[in-house]
Design an enzyme around this catalytic site. Structure first.
Site, mmCIF file in Angstrom:
data_model
loop_
_atom_site.group_PDB
_atom_site.id
_atom_site.type_symbol
_atom_site.label_atom_id
_atom_site.label_comp_id
_atom_site.label_asym_id
_atom_site.label_seq_id
_atom_site.Cartn_x
_atom_site.Cartn_y
_atom_site.Cartn_z
ATOM 1 N N ARG A 7 0.830 -1.199 0.000
ATOM 2 C CA ARG A 7 0.000 0.000 0.000
ATOM 3 C C ARG A 7 0.864 1.248 0.000
ATOM 4 O O ARG A 7 1.962 1.256 0.534
ATOM 5 C CB ARG A 7 -0.899 0.020 1.236
ATOM 6 C CG ARG A 7 -1.870 -1.128 1.302
ATOM 7 C CD ARG A 7 -2.804 -0.982 2.495
ATOM 8 N NE ARG A 7 -2.101 -0.795 3.759
ATOM 9 C CZ ARG A 7 -1.755 -1.777 4.571
ATOM 10 N NH1 ARG A 7 -1.999 -3.027 4.269
ATOM 11 N NH2 ARG A 7 -1.139 -1.515 5.713
ATOM 12 N N ARG A 63 2.135 4.380 -16.665
ATOM 13 C CA ARG A 63 2.224 3.718 -17.966
ATOM 14 C C ARG A 63 3.366 4.285 -18.810
ATOM 15 O O ARG A 63 3.937 3.589 -19.639
ATOM 16 C CB ARG A 63 0.909 3.852 -18.719
ATOM 17 C CG ARG A 63 0.895 3.038 -19.986
ATOM 18 C CD ARG A 63 -0.444 2.679 -20.530
ATOM 19 N NE ARG A 63 -1.504 2.356 -19.625
ATOM 20 C CZ ARG A 63 -1.638 1.209 -18.939
ATOM 21 N NH1 ARG A 63 -0.735 0.275 -19.050
ATOM 22 N NH2 ARG A 63 -2.671 1.005 -18.160
ATOM 23 N N CYS A 75 -7.509 2.543 -12.547
ATOM 24 C CA CYS A 75 -7.819 3.732 -11.750
ATOM 25 C C CYS A 75 -9.273 3.679 -11.296
ATOM 26 O O CYS A 75 -10.143 3.206 -12.033
ATOM 27 C CB CYS A 75 -7.641 5.007 -12.578
ATOM 28 S SG CYS A 75 -5.949 5.467 -12.885
ATOM 29 N N GLU A 78 -12.152 6.847 -4.850
ATOM 30 C CA GLU A 78 -12.398 6.417 -3.470
ATOM 31 C C GLU A 78 -13.851 6.675 -3.052
ATOM 32 O O GLU A 78 -14.502 7.576 -3.581
ATOM 33 C CB GLU A 78 -11.493 7.197 -2.510
ATOM 34 C CG GLU A 78 -10.045 6.835 -2.597
ATOM 35 C CD GLU A 78 -9.707 5.544 -1.877
ATOM 36 O OE1 GLU A 78 -10.379 5.191 -0.886
ATOM 37 O OE2 GLU A 78 -8.753 4.893 -2.320
ATOM 38 N N ARG A 90 -3.916 6.957 -3.865
ATOM 39 C CA ARG A 90 -3.498 5.720 -3.200
ATOM 40 C C ARG A 90 -3.102 4.686 -4.248
ATOM 41 O O ARG A 90 -3.718 4.608 -5.310
ATOM 42 C CB ARG A 90 -4.632 5.169 -2.339
ATOM 43 C CG ARG A 90 -4.951 6.005 -1.126
ATOM 44 C CD ARG A 90 -6.119 5.381 -0.353
ATOM 45 N NE ARG A 90 -6.397 6.064 0.867
ATOM 46 C CZ ARG A 90 -7.230 7.105 0.990
ATOM 47 N NH1 ARG A 90 -7.840 7.596 -0.058
ATOM 48 N NH2 ARG A 90 -7.432 7.663 2.160
ATOM 49 N N TYR A 108 3.722 5.945 2.908
ATOM 50 C CA TYR A 108 2.770 7.053 3.057
ATOM 51 C C TYR A 108 3.568 8.346 3.080
ATOM 52 O O TYR A 108 4.411 8.543 3.948
ATOM 53 C CB TYR A 108 1.946 6.880 4.336
ATOM 54 C CG TYR A 108 1.014 5.691 4.221
ATOM 55 C CD1 TYR A 108 -0.283 5.863 3.764
ATOM 56 C CD2 TYR A 108 1.455 4.412 4.509
ATOM 57 C CE1 TYR A 108 -1.129 4.774 3.609
ATOM 58 C CE2 TYR A 108 0.619 3.316 4.359
ATOM 59 C CZ TYR A 108 -0.668 3.508 3.908
ATOM 60 O OH TYR A 108 -1.499 2.428 3.740
ATOM 61 N N ARG A 116 -1.786 6.438 8.085
ATOM 62 C CA ARG A 116 -1.181 5.300 8.763
ATOM 63 C C ARG A 116 0.125 5.708 9.421
ATOM 64 O O ARG A 116 1.199 5.349 8.988
ATOM 65 C CB ARG A 116 -0.909 4.171 7.757
ATOM 66 C CG ARG A 116 -2.137 3.449 7.216
ATOM 67 C CD ARG A 116 -2.970 2.745 8.276
ATOM 68 N NE ARG A 116 -2.240 1.797 9.084
ATOM 69 C CZ ARG A 116 -2.230 0.470 8.857
ATOM 70 N NH1 ARG A 116 -2.911 -0.037 7.873
ATOM 71 N NH2 ARG A 116 -1.537 -0.310 9.654
#
Length: 122
Positions: A7, A63, A75, A78, A90, A108, A116
């Site tokens: 992540r 890409r 893609c 959220e 993200r 992050y 986080r």
């Protein structure tokens, strides 16, 4: 060898095409560097953005990176949860690796460290 998820998240200052593309590259490069992975190790990458980022598809930047042309990218937007972090990109990188889950380094950056702090401190 297992497939593991890595992540990552980063924020941008504005809904600006260049900022979104540049931030996507910075985030992916950091994930790759700290986890010592190569494009051929990647099964796929999911990229999500908050609803306030619609100037471009972040996957465009990935890409165009050398070696990433064949990596499957997706893609999406959220879920717009009230009070969530604004202007956030993200990544979920699925990688084929011998690393254990404990060895994976999640990344992050910028304002996204607030998502986080336990992982940002690594």
């Amino acid at each position: 060898m297992s497939t593991r998820g890595i992540r990552g998240a980063i924020t941008v200052d504005a809904n600006d095409e260049k900022q979104i593309l540049d931030a996507s590259i910075v985030l992916l490069n950091e994930i790759v560097a700290v986890n010592r992975i190569q494009p051929e190790d990647i099964a796929c990458v999911w990229v999500t953005v908050t609803q306030d980022l619609d100037a471009t598809f972040p996957a465009r930047a990935i890409r165009q990176m050398a070696g990433w042309e064949l990596v499957p990218l997706m893609c999406s937007v959220e879920i717009p949860v009230k009070g969530s972090l604004a202007r956030c990109i993200r990544l979920m990188v699925l990688v084929n690796t011998d690393m254990s889950q404990a060895e994976i380094r999640h990344v992050y950056l910028g304002g996204a460290q607030a998502l986080r702090p336990d992982l940002s401190a690594k």
